[in-house]
Design a protein around this motif. Structure first.
Motif, PDB file in Angstrom:
ATOM      1  N   CYS A 247     -15.342  25.644  46.915  1.00 45.60           N
ATOM      2  CA  CYS A 247     -14.418  26.336  47.810  1.00 45.60           C
ATOM      3  C   CYS A 247     -13.192  26.781  47.027  1.00 45.60           C
ATOM      4  O   CYS A 247     -13.051  26.483  45.846  1.00 45.60           O
ATOM      5  N   THR A 267     -12.439  35.807  59.285  1.00 51.11           N
ATOM      6  CA  THR A 267     -13.651  35.838  58.466  1.00 51.11           C
ATOM      7  C   THR A 267     -14.395  37.148  58.629  1.00 51.11           C
ATOM      8  O   THR A 267     -14.599  37.620  59.751  1.00 51.11           O
ATOM      9  N   THR A 328     -18.067  35.378  51.966  1.00 48.49           N
ATOM     10  CA  THR A 328     -17.074  35.690  52.986  1.00 48.49           C
ATOM     11  C   THR A 328     -15.801  36.308  52.404  1.00 48.49           C
ATOM     12  O   THR A 328     -15.459  36.104  51.243  1.00 48.49           O
ATOM     13  N   TYR A 330     -11.804  36.137  53.537  1.00 50.08           N
ATOM     14  CA  TYR A 330     -10.856  35.466  54.412  1.00 50.08           C
ATOM     15  C   TYR A 330      -9.475  36.083  54.258  1.00 50.08           C
ATOM     16  O   TYR A 330      -9.158  36.690  53.229  1.00 50.08           O
ATOM     17  N   THR A 402     -17.492  23.696  54.102  1.00 50.57           N
ATOM     18  CA  THR A 402     -18.932  23.957  53.901  1.00 50.57           C
ATOM     19  C   THR A 402     -19.527  22.838  53.061  1.00 50.57           C
ATOM     20  O   THR A 402     -20.042  23.035  51.974  1.00 50.57           O
ATOM     21  N   CYS A 415     -20.258  23.065  58.486  1.00 50.79           N
ATOM     22  CA  CYS A 415     -19.181  24.028  58.334  1.00 50.79           C
ATOM     23  C   CYS A 415     -18.536  24.236  59.699  1.00 50.79           C
ATOM     24  O   CYS A 415     -19.097  23.846  60.733  1.00 50.79           O
ATOM     25  N   GLU A 431     -20.388  34.027  62.513  1.00 51.11           N
ATOM     26  CA  GLU A 431     -19.496  33.629  61.425  1.00 51.11           C
ATOM     27  C   GLU A 431     -19.949  32.318  60.794  1.00 51.11           C
ATOM     28  O   GLU A 431     -19.885  32.145  59.569  1.00 51.11           O
ATOM     29  N   LYS A 435     -21.037  31.701  56.855  1.00 48.96           N
ATOM     30  CA  LYS A 435     -20.465  30.681  55.978  1.00 48.96           C
ATOM     31  C   LYS A 435     -21.540  29.802  55.338  1.00 48.96           C
ATOM     32  O   LYS A 435     -21.330  29.262  54.251  1.00 48.96           O
TER      33      LYS A 435
END
Length: 440
Positions: A247, A267, A328, A330, A402, A415, A431, A435
């Protein structure tokens, strides 16, 4: 990240491959293993033994039969003070979300642990890293204690022999996917709390069970390759538990009297180029739901930092910038402040734990609502993992999102996504599926 310590000499071993491929052979050498890639241009990766750490369990804090009578913050401060006195090892730690619930219960705050808190269950760890290897991609070398050189070279040789062909999608067989009916019911119940004003936003999480088509370390390496641009990559295996993920969401970054964190909210699919990144950022900022949700979480983060930072020092360093992480895009905002160094970093780590970005707002009430809606432990999802570099007096940690945890032959993925009163179940499910895309 400092060189491995303590050791009389440091050896360098050539290694031009992916350090994630070393997880399996080094686990055979070191036993319980910690792998952590730090952010920044250097992108160095640490792989180290967890054999000497303190276990934080439902029964208390212990190491090899020895008990620690203080709390988690005191344990962290004790370990960091020992490391600073040096020459000592870096200190690694991981804290599960379920630990935060236990700490709430111990403090007499409502919304305590979910019902399944089995005796002896691992809630976290913290301790020095006595045997360690550091991968430096700039030089294509591994640094290790001289006494470990032969073993590390052997691990490199085994890694080369095990080199797998490029993975083919999918990486796993899905055993149990997101239950859309259960999620719709959870969202409907959350909306009741939202409309009643109990909470303003809550982060609902979902579990998915998958079975990797390869070994667990190979699956981790393949996922890490998909998340090559993510700031953090982490793996830890201890007492039968194995947790890993990737991440770019910091938890606490503390150095030179300043602390920094980050907020994600909003997202869209990953942008393919800079123009598309800016377009998707503008689209998210122009969406009233996403923008309001993001600003609310930024305010929550400012409030958390303000609880221990010097008055007037908490600032938003960047606001609502589009950031691409894996599959994704963000909106990201950075928040920082100057903290009182007399407080101790243990208190700094726990002051904003768990993060509002993975719980909701107001945070304490959101945790109560989540305990009721989800009805099961989150494990290390929404927890934190990090490292203290004694040589630089710098602490780096990230929020675990996640999250992947081993469960027998399977892996439990979890997630989450923030929901508000205007959230649409179809959009939220899409969404969540996005993820999870790089993990399945």
């Amino acid at each position: 990240m400092s060189a491995p310590a303590p050791a009389a000499t440091t050896a360098r071993v050539p290694f031009a491959g992916d350090p994630h491929d070393l997880v399996e052979p080094l686990a055979e050498l070191f036993g319980p293993l910690f792998c952590y890639r730090l952010p920044g241009r250097e992108r160095r990766t640490l792989l180290a033994s967890l054999a000497d750490v303190w276990r934080i369990t439902t029964d208390g804090i212990e190491r090899g039969g020895e008990r620690f009578d203080g709390d988690v913050a005191a344990l962290l401060d004790h370990l960091l003070a020992e490391a600073r006195r040096g020459p000592g090892a870096d200190v690694a730690f991981a804290l599960s979300y379920d630990l935060s619930l236990r700490l709430r219960a111990e403090a007499g705050i409502p919304g305590g642990p979910p019902p399944t808190t089995a005796p002896g269950r691992l809630l976290g760890f913290a301790g020095p890293l006595r045997r360690a290897v550091v991968h430096d991609p700039a030089t294509g070398t591994l640094s290790c204690a001289g006494e470990d050189r032969a073993d590390v070279m052997s691990a490199c040789a085994r890694t080369a022999a095990r080199t797998a062909p490029p993975p083919t999608a999918p990486l796993t067989e899905v055993v149990t996917d997101i239950d859309p009916h259960r999620y719709a019911d959870q969202l409907a119940r959350a909306r009741e709390h939202l409309l009643a004003g109990d909470i303003y936003q809550v982060v609902l999480s979902v579990p998915v069970r998958v079975r990797p088509r390869t070994s667990l370390p190979r699956y981790y390496a393949d996922v890490a390759d998909r998340y090559a641009t993510a700031d953090y990559s982490y793996w830890f295996s201890l007492d039968g538990a194995t947790v890993f993920g990737n991440c770019s969401l910091p938890h606490v970054l503390a150095r030179d009297g300043r602390v920094r964190s980050r907020v994600f909210a909003g997202t869209q699919p990953a942008a393919r180029d800079e123009r598309e990144r800016q377009e998707r950022g503008a689209s998210l900022r122009d969406d009233p739901k996403y923008f309001a949700e993001h600003i609310m979480l930024v305010d929550l983060e400012r409030n958390d930092l303000g609880s221990y930072c010097e008055p007037g020092t908490v600032v938003v360093d960047r606001l609502c910038e589009p950031l691409v992480i894996g599959p994704t895009t963000y909106l990201a905002s950075d928040v920082s402040g100057a903290y009182d160094t007399a407080r101790g970093l243990g208190g700094v780590v726990l002051a904003s734990f768990p993060r509002g970005v993975v719980v909701g707002a107001p945070k304490l009430r959101a945790q109560e609502v989540l305990a009721d809606l989800e009805g099961e432990p989150r494990g290390f999802f929404a927890g934190a993992v990090g490292i203290y570099d004694a040589a630089r007096d710098a602490l780096t940690s990230n929020t675990i999102v996640t999250c992947a945890e081993r469960d027998g032959p399977d892996v439990l993925l979890r997630c989450g996504g923030g929901v508000v009163a205007g959230s649409d179940v179809t959009q939220e499910l899409a969404e969540l599926d996005l993820k999870l895309r790089y993990l399945r």
